[in-house]
Design a protein around this motif. Structure first.
Motif, PDB file in Angstrom:
ATOM      1  N   LYS A   1     -33.407 -16.508  26.677  1.00 54.16           N
ATOM      2  CA  LYS A   1     -33.350 -17.678  27.548  1.00 54.16           C
ATOM      3  C   LYS A   1     -34.514 -18.607  26.997  1.00 54.16           C
ATOM      4  N   ILE A   2     -35.675 -18.400  27.112  1.00 54.50           N
ATOM      5  CA  ILE A   2     -36.586 -19.289  26.620  1.00 54.50           C
ATOM      6  C   ILE A   2     -36.489 -19.872  25.382  1.00 54.50           C
ATOM      7  N   ILE A   3     -36.010 -19.232  24.285  1.00 54.08           N
ATOM      8  CA  ILE A   3     -35.911 -19.600  22.905  1.00 54.08           C
ATOM      9  C   ILE A   3     -34.539 -20.664  22.951  1.00 54.08           C
ATOM     10  N   GLU A   4     -33.597 -20.101  23.570  1.00 55.42           N
ATOM     11  CA  GLU A   4     -32.258 -20.933  23.645  1.00 55.42           C
ATOM     12  C   GLU A   4     -32.609 -22.388  24.452  1.00 55.42           C
ATOM     13  N   GLY A   5     -33.092 -22.182  25.628  1.00 54.92           N
ATOM     14  CA  GLY A   5     -33.839 -23.336  26.316  1.00 54.92           C
ATOM     15  C   GLY A   5     -34.604 -24.297  25.361  1.00 54.92           C
ATOM     16  N   TYR A   6     -35.495 -23.759  24.729  1.00 49.86           N
ATOM     17  CA  TYR A   6     -36.267 -24.492  23.907  1.00 49.86           C
ATOM     18  C   TYR A   6     -35.450 -25.377  22.930  1.00 49.86           C
ATOM     19  N   PHE A   7     -34.727 -24.583  22.098  1.00 53.54           N
ATOM     20  CA  PHE A   7     -34.035 -25.470  21.113  1.00 53.54           C
ATOM     21  C   PHE A   7     -32.861 -26.401  21.453  1.00 53.54           C
ATOM     22  N   SER A   8     -32.108 -25.987  22.834  1.00 52.77           N
ATOM     23  CA  SER A   8     -31.166 -27.087  23.338  1.00 52.77           C
ATOM     24  C   SER A   8     -31.876 -28.332  23.959  1.00 52.77           C
ATOM     25  N   LYS A   9     -33.272 -28.336  24.090  1.00 47.37           N
ATOM     26  CA  LYS A   9     -33.881 -29.381  25.005  1.00 47.37           C
ATOM     27  C   LYS A   9     -34.841 -30.265  23.969  1.00 47.37           C
ATOM     28  N   ARG A  10     -35.404 -29.656  22.923  1.00 46.69           N
ATOM     29  CA  ARG A  10     -36.384 -30.209  22.416  1.00 46.69           C
ATOM     30  C   ARG A  10     -35.872 -31.212  21.225  1.00 46.69           C
ATOM     31  N   LYS A  11     -35.898 -32.547  21.713  1.00 42.55           N
ATOM     32  CA  LYS A  11     -35.506 -33.812  20.618  1.00 42.55           C
ATOM     33  C   LYS A  11     -36.582 -34.167  19.728  1.00 42.55           C
TER      34      LYS A  11
ATOM     35  N   LEU B   1     -38.407 -32.114  18.167  1.00 48.64           N
ATOM     36  CA  LEU B   1     -38.507 -30.934  17.091  1.00 48.64           C
ATOM     37  C   LEU B   1     -38.331 -31.492  15.803  1.00 48.64           C
ATOM     38  N   SER B   2     -39.206 -31.582  14.797  1.00 48.42           N
ATOM     39  CA  SER B   2     -39.146 -32.242  13.863  1.00 48.42           C
ATOM     40  C   SER B   2     -39.288 -31.477  12.487  1.00 48.42           C
ATOM     41  N   GLY B   3     -39.398 -29.963  12.623  1.00 48.66           N
ATOM     42  CA  GLY B   3     -39.300 -29.119  11.536  1.00 48.66           C
ATOM     43  C   GLY B   3     -39.581 -27.659  12.479  1.00 48.66           C
ATOM     44  N   LEU B   4     -38.712 -26.522  11.703  1.00 47.26           N
ATOM     45  CA  LEU B   4     -38.813 -25.522  12.072  1.00 47.26           C
ATOM     46  C   LEU B   4     -39.252 -24.465  11.067  1.00 47.26           C
ATOM     47  N   PHE B   5     -40.121 -23.431  11.349  1.00 52.74           N
ATOM     48  CA  PHE B   5     -40.649 -22.640  10.460  1.00 52.74           C
ATOM     49  C   PHE B   5     -39.979 -21.149  10.642  1.00 52.74           C
ATOM     50  N   ILE B   6     -39.284 -20.620  10.043  1.00 53.24           N
ATOM     51  CA  ILE B   6     -38.787 -19.214  10.469  1.00 53.24           C
ATOM     52  C   ILE B   6     -39.726 -18.490   9.527  1.00 53.24           C
ATOM     53  N   LEU B   7     -40.536 -17.469  10.304  1.00 55.78           N
ATOM     54  CA  LEU B   7     -41.277 -16.697   9.678  1.00 55.78           C
ATOM     55  C   LEU B   7     -40.446 -15.239   9.470  1.00 55.78           C
ATOM     56  N   ILE B   8     -40.701 -14.769   8.133  1.00 54.27           N
ATOM     57  CA  ILE B   8     -40.322 -13.524   7.682  1.00 54.27           C
ATOM     58  C   ILE B   8     -41.362 -12.784   7.022  1.00 54.27           C
ATOM     59  N   ASP B   9     -41.294 -11.446   7.405  1.00 51.69           N
ATOM     60  CA  ASP B   9     -42.099 -10.332   6.912  1.00 51.69           C
ATOM     61  C   ASP B   9     -42.039 -10.061   5.468  1.00 51.69           C
ATOM     62  N   SER B  10     -42.961 -10.567   4.723  1.00 49.52           N
ATOM     63  CA  SER B  10     -42.588 -10.287   3.215  1.00 49.52           C
ATOM     64  C   SER B  10     -42.536  -8.936   2.815  1.00 49.52           C
ATOM     65  N   ARG B  11     -42.546  -7.854   3.477  1.00 46.11           N
ATOM     66  CA  ARG B  11     -42.902  -6.693   3.170  1.00 46.11           C
ATOM     67  C   ARG B  11     -41.417  -5.964   3.365  1.00 46.11           C
ATOM     68  N   LEU B  12     -40.601  -6.730   4.069  1.00 48.96           N
ATOM     69  CA  LEU B  12     -39.434  -6.120   4.530  1.00 48.96           C
ATOM     70  C   LEU B  12     -38.205  -6.222   3.640  1.00 48.96           C
ATOM     71  N   GLU B  13     -37.213  -5.646   3.743  1.00 49.67           N
ATOM     72  CA  GLU B  13     -35.912  -5.933   3.226  1.00 49.67           C
ATOM     73  C   GLU B  13     -35.235  -6.990   4.257  1.00 49.67           C
ATOM     74  N   PRO B  14     -34.290  -7.874   3.610  1.00 50.45           N
ATOM     75  CA  PRO B  14     -33.837  -8.929   4.616  1.00 50.45           C
ATOM     76  C   PRO B  14     -33.189  -8.290   5.742  1.00 50.45           C
ATOM     77  N   GLN B  15     -33.842  -8.678   6.970  1.00 49.52           N
ATOM     78  CA  GLN B  15     -33.351  -7.991   8.076  1.00 49.52           C
ATOM     79  C   GLN B  15     -32.041  -8.842   8.886  1.00 49.52           C
ATOM     80  N   ALA B  16     -31.274  -8.006   9.639  1.00 54.45           N
ATOM     81  CA  ALA B  16     -30.048  -8.727  10.164  1.00 54.45           C
ATOM     82  C   ALA B  16     -30.448  -9.882  11.191  1.00 54.45           C
ATOM     83  N   ASN B  17     -31.333  -9.489  11.981  1.00 56.69           N
ATOM     84  CA  ASN B  17     -31.680 -10.592  12.985  1.00 56.69           C
ATOM     85  C   ASN B  17     -32.026 -11.765  12.323  1.00 56.69           C
ATOM     86  N   ASP B  18     -33.040 -11.764  11.257  1.00 58.35           N
ATOM     87  CA  ASP B  18     -33.540 -12.810  10.859  1.00 58.35           C
ATOM     88  C   ASP B  18     -32.478 -13.432  10.053  1.00 58.35           C
ATOM     89  N   LEU B  19     -31.438 -13.002   9.298  1.00 63.30           N
ATOM     90  CA  LEU B  19     -30.414 -13.726   8.597  1.00 63.30           C
ATOM     91  C   LEU B  19     -29.431 -14.388   9.778  1.00 63.30           C
TER      92      LEU B  19
END
Ligand code: GTP
Ligand code: MG
Length: 198
Positions: free
Chosen positions: A94-104, A106-124
């Motif tokens: 809810k917090i995350i969704e609320g954030y993205f729906s409200k923040r006009k 927001l000028s850039g989003l960095f999606i962090l990925i653990d370089s050690r892991l296989e591509p994860q479904a929730n990241d994709l």
């Protein structure tokens, strides 16, 4: 870009309460424990600025850090923490969704990925969802100090290939290590470029 000042403003459980001054902000999101808070400390060169922990689920609110008196870095709770109880998980969602729906601002989003892991479904899934937001995004691979160079190259290639099975192009990728301060200049340069285009 040089960071000359960095100060913690506040933590918010409700996106409506976040700063409303219109200063541009850049947010860090990703699975719990991927290294979002550590990356903020690395960028600002202040070890204790954002709270970090080896136990996933440390950051549970939206945290604003004012940089150079002119823009914000935002540390968000992680997603995909399987062990969190259901109420907590839904709360973060809810917090995350609320954030993205409200923040006009927001000028850039960095999606962090653990370089050690296989591509994860929730990241994709998150990348998929975020690409509909109309905010520039970049993928930030974390903890590259934990891999040998050839392992990192192999994982990266695999990730890019996976991305290309779903999307037409691969977003900007930045390789980082918070413990060895890698990728700092690249990240700050990208933020600087994005601000020029505002
Ligand atoms: P949540 O707030 O729980 O969502 O986690 P987070 O994504 O903010 O992760 P955090 O920065 O708290 O780091 C999690 C753990 O990973 C800590 O034990 C950090 O010391 C470690 N860590 C973070 N970045 C790096 C890195 O670049 N290299 C190494 N080796 N460890 C790292
Ligand atoms: Mg955190």
């Amino acid at each position: 870009m040089k960071i000359t000042s960095a100060e913690f403003i506040s933590s918010y459980a409700d996106a409506n309460k976040c700063p409303q001054d219109g200063r541009p902000e850049f947010a860090f999101i990703g699975r719990s424990n991927v290294g979002k808070s550590s990356l903020i400390n690395m960028l600002t060169n202040l070890k204790g600025l954002a709270k970090i922990s080896s136990t996933p689920g440390k950051t549970q609110t939206i945290n604003h850090f004012l940089i150079n008196q002119s823009w914000y870095l935002v540390d968000l709770p992680g997603y995909g923490y399987a062990k969190a109880n259901k109420t907590l998980r839904e709360g973060f969602g809810k917090i995350i969704e609320g954030y993205f729906s409200k923040r006009k601002s927001l000028s850039g989003l960095f999606i962090l990925i653990d370089s050690r892991l296989e591509p994860q479904a929730n990241d994709l899934d998150f990348i998929q969802w975020a690409s509909s937001l109309d905010v520039p995004l970049a993928l930030v691979f974390t903890k590259i100090d934990k891999l040998k160079r050839n392992e990192l190259q192999k994982n990266l290639k695999h990730y890019e290939k996976t991305i290309l099975t779903r999307w037409e192009e691969v977003p900007t990728i930045i390789l980082t290590s918070a413990s060895e301060t890698s990728g700092r200049d690249e990240l700050l340069a990208l933020i600087e470029e994005s601000m020029k285009e505002l």
